[in-house]
Write a protein that holds these residues in place. Sequence first.
Motif, PDB file in Angstrom:
ATOM      1  N   THR C  41       0.832  -1.202   0.000  1.00 47.56           N
ATOM      2  CA  THR C  41       0.000   0.000   0.000  1.00 47.56           C
ATOM      3  C   THR C  41       0.862   1.246   0.000  1.00 47.56           C
ATOM      4  OG1 THR C  41      -1.770  -1.152   1.144  1.00 47.56           O
ATOM      5  CG2 THR C  41      -1.770   1.244   1.290  1.00 47.56           C
ATOM      6  N   GLU C  83      -6.989   1.024  -1.236  1.00 53.50           N
ATOM      7  CA  GLU C  83      -7.322  -0.161  -0.443  1.00 53.50           C
ATOM      8  C   GLU C  83      -8.653   0.092   0.264  1.00 53.50           C
ATOM      9  OE1 GLU C  83      -4.363  -0.617   2.551  1.00 53.50           O
ATOM     10  OE2 GLU C  83      -4.538  -2.790   2.590  1.00 53.50           O
ATOM     11  N   ASP C 156      -5.175  -1.402  -5.464  1.00 50.07           N
ATOM     12  CA  ASP C 156      -4.724  -1.903  -4.167  1.00 50.07           C
ATOM     13  C   ASP C 156      -5.674  -2.981  -3.658  1.00 50.07           C
ATOM     14  OD1 ASP C 156      -3.463  -2.321  -1.795  1.00 50.07           O
ATOM     15  OD2 ASP C 156      -3.325  -0.200  -1.244  1.00 50.07           O
ATOM     16  N   GLU C 157      -5.250  -4.220  -3.776  1.00 49.36           N
ATOM     17  CA  GLU C 157      -6.016  -5.383  -3.308  1.00 49.36           C
ATOM     18  C   GLU C 157      -7.479  -5.351  -3.714  1.00 49.36           C
ATOM     19  OE1 GLU C 157      -5.106  -7.290   0.240  1.00 49.36           O
ATOM     20  OE2 GLU C 157      -3.381  -6.031   0.726  1.00 49.36           O
TER      21      GLU C 157
HETATM   22 MG   LIG Z   1      -2.128  -2.696   2.053  1.00 49.38          MG
END
Ligand SMILES: [Mg+2]
Lengths: 347, 292, 232
Positions: C41, C83, C156-157
């Motif tokens: 991140t 995220e 992000d993810e």
């Molecule tokens: Mg992260």
Amino acid sequence: MFGRVRAVLRAGTLLRSVVLVVVAGLVLLFLTDSLSAYRDLQLADGAYYFCVLAGLTVLAGASGQISLGHGAFMAVGAYTAAKLSAAGWALTPELAAAAVVTLIVGIPVGVAASRLRGPYLAGATLAFAVGLPALADKFPSAFGGENGLAINPPTPPPSLGPTFPLERWQAWIACIGALVVVFVLYNVVHSGVGRSMRAVRDDEIAASLSGLRVGRWQTLAFVLSATAAGLGGGLLAVVSGTVAPGAFPLQLSLTLLAGVVIGGLGSLVGAVWGAALLVLLPNWTTDVANSFSLSSNVSHNLPIAVYGLVLIVAMLAWPSGIQGGVRAIARAGWAGSAKLRPERRQA
Amino acid sequence: MTKFIDLTLNGISTGAIYAAVALALVLIWRSTRIVNFAQGAMLMFTTFIASAVLNGGGSYVLAFVVALAAGLALGGVIERVVVRPVENAPPLNAVILTLGLYTLLVAIAGMIWGNTPRSFPAAFSLRGYRVGGTNLLFTPNDTFTVLVVIAVAVALALLFRRTSLGLRMRASAFAPEVARLLGVRVGRMLTLGWALAAMTGALAGVLVAPSVFLGPNSFDPILIIGFVAAVLGGLDSPPGAVIGGVVLGLALSYVSGYEGSALVPLAALVILVVVLMVRPTGLFAATRERRV
Amino acid sequence: MLTIEELTTDYGPIRAVDGVSLKVPEGSVTAVLGANGAGKTTLLRTICGLVRPTSGRVKVEGEDITRWAVEEIVRFGVAHVPEGRGVIAELTVQENLRLGGLWRGREAMPIREIFDLFPRLEERSGQPASRLSGGERQMLSIGRALMGRPRALLLDEPSLGLAPVLVAQIMSMVRRLADTLGLAVLLVEQNARSALSIANHGVVLNLGQVVVEQEPSKLVADERLLHAYLGF
Ligand SMILES: [Mg+2]
Ligand SMILES: Nc1ncnc2c1ncn2[C@@H]1O[C@H](COP(=O)(O)OP(=O)(O)OP(=O)(O)O)[C@@H](O)[C@H]1O
């Protein structure tokens, strides 16, 4: 075993506070002796400001709250003293009553305040500062309306001699009041009560998890500071000889805030500096205004402008926030200040 | 009964002014999570500027426009110069900073214009409408006040709801970091938010000045009452601020009419405390307040 | 397209990203894998300017954007999907989408195209984003990022908390976007298999450093390595 250690520690605090008060008292005694009548009056002004600022400082330092309503508490104390003086009360019970009545008024306000945070608390106490003095207008027969109440000046006891100046007597009264405040607050701050308050200030959630009643400590700190302000107001009445709503405008509470911020929020020494600023600044600015031959509009408003600038600059220079500042000062100040205080008070 | 009607009408017009002040506070609270305690002093200052225009021979319309423009500029400059550094500091810093601003502005106004309150003209006649042989306590100027406040509230609503600028401003207020990630220049939006808020406040100043006179401290009660109105409406909701303003205007008009005007600040305090204790999210807020 | 040179980011004494160098060419997907706290991140937040690096450079099409303000980096065509699905809950779905394209002015992608991509969003377009499900929020975040027609997309993810079916859908969507729009995609994931299935390059991050850089197919086959750095 533990009990005995604690008892010794307690006695230590008590002993230190007694020494502190006695030394400070002696210093003040000699000081008033050498001051002119005008300076004596200024000292008296400083002493009652100190009472209020010391209370506010303990409130900020011990529970992390600020109050903009302490001008109104001063009014409560001042009107109480004026009414009782008119009813023929003697000076000491009259001032004690000023503190007690303010304490009683402070309880509901403190209970409410302990449930509010940040801007809500500020707004509510601000409304209190504006709303309460308006009562004097509502009941003119009791409180004298706009003109307020006059209060007989205290007479110096005959034992001090026939030429003892009234101003010095007023300075003594106010300084004794301030010393009482120092004695009480010093002992509270250095007791288990003070530790609980600071724990609440540093981390409310952690404090409540470890079983502290957060609201109760905050209420206590608030009521304590209100009481100090009430005594300060009573002293103001005695020193100035009159009590009127005009003496407690919104600006008073903001001026007090500036005094606390200058003092560094959290140390009793700071309150001395703050009180000195509140008393001396109007003089200095008048001098400055005169030497630059500024108009009276400017010179009247210069101290207020300085208070405003103090607040703004302090906040811009102190981005970590009051809490951080309080803690930094607390670390540096509480420990070292005990022995420094008598000397500093002289300055 | 006529007294009740009079007080109601009076409450509506003062309520409109409180609504404008509350709106100014809410706009700033929404965008920067700061209660602007300097608002009362800011609107005092812009009203003095309008008064200076009038004294210089300018027309009322010119003075009105200058006051609004001065509010716009003052709000923007204050946000940029002194408020920006405390936006991410603990909330107490902003409280003390805006109180410092209040104090400084009051002092500066006193230095320039003196501390003796002066009169300020109304836009329209201050003689109540005649209805069935009696004069109502509602004047053409009150009509003007109510209409102007409604117009500004509607304009702000349209700006926020219907324009892409308003969308950017709302996004900046709700989620500044996400807004920046979407290319919104959040700093400018906050400055604009303060500017618009101060303009709304300036409007309130010009509207209320004829009835309270104009002095450095004349508007202190208005600020307190505006704050109470904003809290009543939930502090986060512009429509709530307007409703809160009118409700408070009515309540305080009755208090003033039946119990005397000295009790007005105290009544405002009582209402504030009751609201904060019983329903801290405000009476009219639809969404839950995000407490800081 | 997106070039990262020796990027290092510290949080006080903590070094979160440590000398990372990467290249993400146009039309390709680079998967960055790593365990919790590996610095993924932080890497993305540094690229888009939310966090300032201690040293190193970020370049987009040769332009050094390292010290630019977040808004300007975004306006240069670097879109970041944060995220935890940073939808603005108080705004409607449609407003969220519009916001993503505002800076592009008239050249923004028509909302129509996003709705074609994610039909679910069209059904919900008037509702506040707070009412969306997790998967719908992810779609909204990605769709919103696309509105500004970015050149580079930082994800992000995106699979966090989504059902496997949805993860697969989103991954194939990302692949398609890279192919059709020529986007340079930097995809941060803990879900190594899904990410690697669509990636052109694979990078493993550990304690802020690039420890492995490999073909996705080889990475996915290297059980020992995945076990060591990703815990499975
Ligand atoms: Mg992260
Ligand atoms: N704001 C911050 N302040 C201080 N340290 C931080 C901050 N954000 C992250 N860190 C630290 O930096 C390191 C990298 O964190 P980062 O969030 O980049 O990891 P990540 O790979 O995204 O983890 P995850 O998979 O859990 O999201 C961690 O050790 C974390 O504790």
